[in-house]
Design a protein around this motif. Structure first.
Motif, short mmCIF file in Angstrom:
data_model
loop_
_atom_site.label_atom_id
_atom_site.label_comp_id
_atom_site.label_asym_id
_atom_site.label_seq_id
_atom_site.Cartn_x
_atom_site.Cartn_y
_atom_site.Cartn_z
N LEU A 8 0.82 -1.21 0.00
CA LEU A 8 0.00 0.00 0.00
C LEU A 8 0.86 1.26 0.00
CD1 LEU A 8 -2.71 -1.19 2.56
CD2 LEU A 8 -2.90 -1.11 0.07
N ASP A 9 2.09 1.15 -0.50
CA ASP A 9 2.98 2.31 -0.51
C ASP A 9 2.43 3.47 -1.32
OD1 ASP A 9 4.85 1.39 1.21
OD2 ASP A 9 6.41 0.99 -0.28
N LEU A 10 1.61 3.18 -2.33
CA LEU A 10 0.99 4.25 -3.11
C LEU A 10 0.29 5.26 -2.21
CD1 LEU A 10 0.00 5.48 -5.82
CD2 LEU A 10 -1.90 3.85 -5.73
N GLY A 171 -2.38 -9.00 4.11
CA GLY A 171 -1.64 -9.03 2.87
C GLY A 171 -2.23 -8.14 1.79
N LEU A 172 -2.90 -7.07 2.17
CA LEU A 172 -3.57 -6.22 1.20
C LEU A 172 -2.57 -5.39 0.41
CD1 LEU A 172 -6.62 -4.95 3.28
CD2 LEU A 172 -6.47 -6.94 1.77
N ARG A 173 -2.87 -5.22 -0.86
CA ARG A 173 -2.05 -4.37 -1.71
C ARG A 173 -2.89 -3.83 -2.86
NH1 ARG A 173 -0.54 -9.72 -2.73
NH2 ARG A 173 -0.55 -10.38 -4.92
N VAL A 174 -2.41 -2.74 -3.43
CA VAL A 174 -3.05 -2.11 -4.58
C VAL A 174 -1.97 -1.86 -5.62
CG1 VAL A 174 -4.19 -0.03 -5.45
CG2 VAL A 174 -4.92 -1.05 -3.29
N THR A 175 -2.10 -2.50 -6.77
CA THR A 175 -1.16 -2.31 -7.86
C THR A 175 -1.76 -1.33 -8.87
OG1 THR A 175 -0.36 -4.58 -7.63
CG2 THR A 175 0.16 -3.44 -9.68
N PRO A 176 -1.15 -0.16 -9.05
CA PRO A 176 -1.72 0.80 -10.00
C PRO A 176 -1.76 0.23 -11.41
CG PRO A 176 -0.03 1.82 -8.63
CD PRO A 176 0.06 0.35 -8.39
#
Length: 206
Positions: A8-10, A171-176
């Motif tokens: 989630l660094d975005l 383990g959540l993430r968002v890939t642009p």
């Protein structure tokens, strides 16, 4: 604070307000349907097309524009403005038969976290003043929260601890999206419409 991934660094960047809704095992269109998307607005669009199609309405808080994606087992919906995902009716609908996580941030700064299972909110807290978890089982995530400083009455405002919690516990993430990569997007109906029947999914958009 440490976290096991950078999914989630975005959202550690210069984004003053956002609402992210995650649902385990759903498709993007099923997630949009459960959130109350207007079926007439749903389409596959690349990032430029989202802004080209919706124009200034991307800043509409009453009928937020939402972009979606899937990372791992979780579908996610990112409200470009607005906070519909926090509404408990939407949280209940999204988590029915599965799990859901909602992350909200504004420039106060404040983070808000909700975790729901099968229609019920299990853990709910925000960092506006200090952490005071509520829900059916407010201590469910203590093993992940406490190492991050998310301890009742002790958390400081404006940290990214909530993002770390989402990464570590789920383990959540968002890939642009890449340039030209089309993903489902649309706009949500106003919350006042939730008292009426939910929109019918568009055939073939599951």
């Amino acid at each position: 604070m440490t976290h096991t991934g950078a999914g989630l660094d975005l959202f550690r960047g210069d984004i003053p307000i956002y609402t992210l809704t995650f649902a385990k095992g759903l498709s993007p269109t099923e997630l949009l349907y459960r959130m109350g998307a207007d079926p007439d607005t749903l389409a596959l669009r690349d990032p430029a097309e989202v802004y080209g199609h919706f124009g200034e309405s991307v800043n509409d808080e009453d009928e937020p524009v939402v972009v979606t994606g899937v990372d791992g087992a979780w579908a996610w919906a990112w409200e470009l403005s607005g906070e519909h995902g926090l509404d408990e009716r939407i949280v209940s609908a999204v988590s029915r038969g599965t799990e859901a996580v909602v992350l909200y941030h504004n420039e106060k700064p404040m983070h808000w976290f909700k975790y729901a299972v099968d229609g019920d909110v299990v853990v709910d807290f925000n960092t506006l003043d200090s952490v005071r978890p509520t829900g059916l089982d407010p201590s469910r995530l203590d093993a992940f929260m406490h190492p991050l400083g998310l301890i009742p009455e002790e958390a400081e405002r404006g940290t990214d601890s909530v993002l770390c919690l989402a990464e570590n516990a789920f383990g959540l993430r968002v890939t642009p999206a890449e340039d030209g990569e089309a993903r489902w997007s649309g706009s949500l109906l106003p919350l006042s419409a939730l008292s009426r029947p939910m929109p019918v999914p568009v055939p073939g958009q599951g």
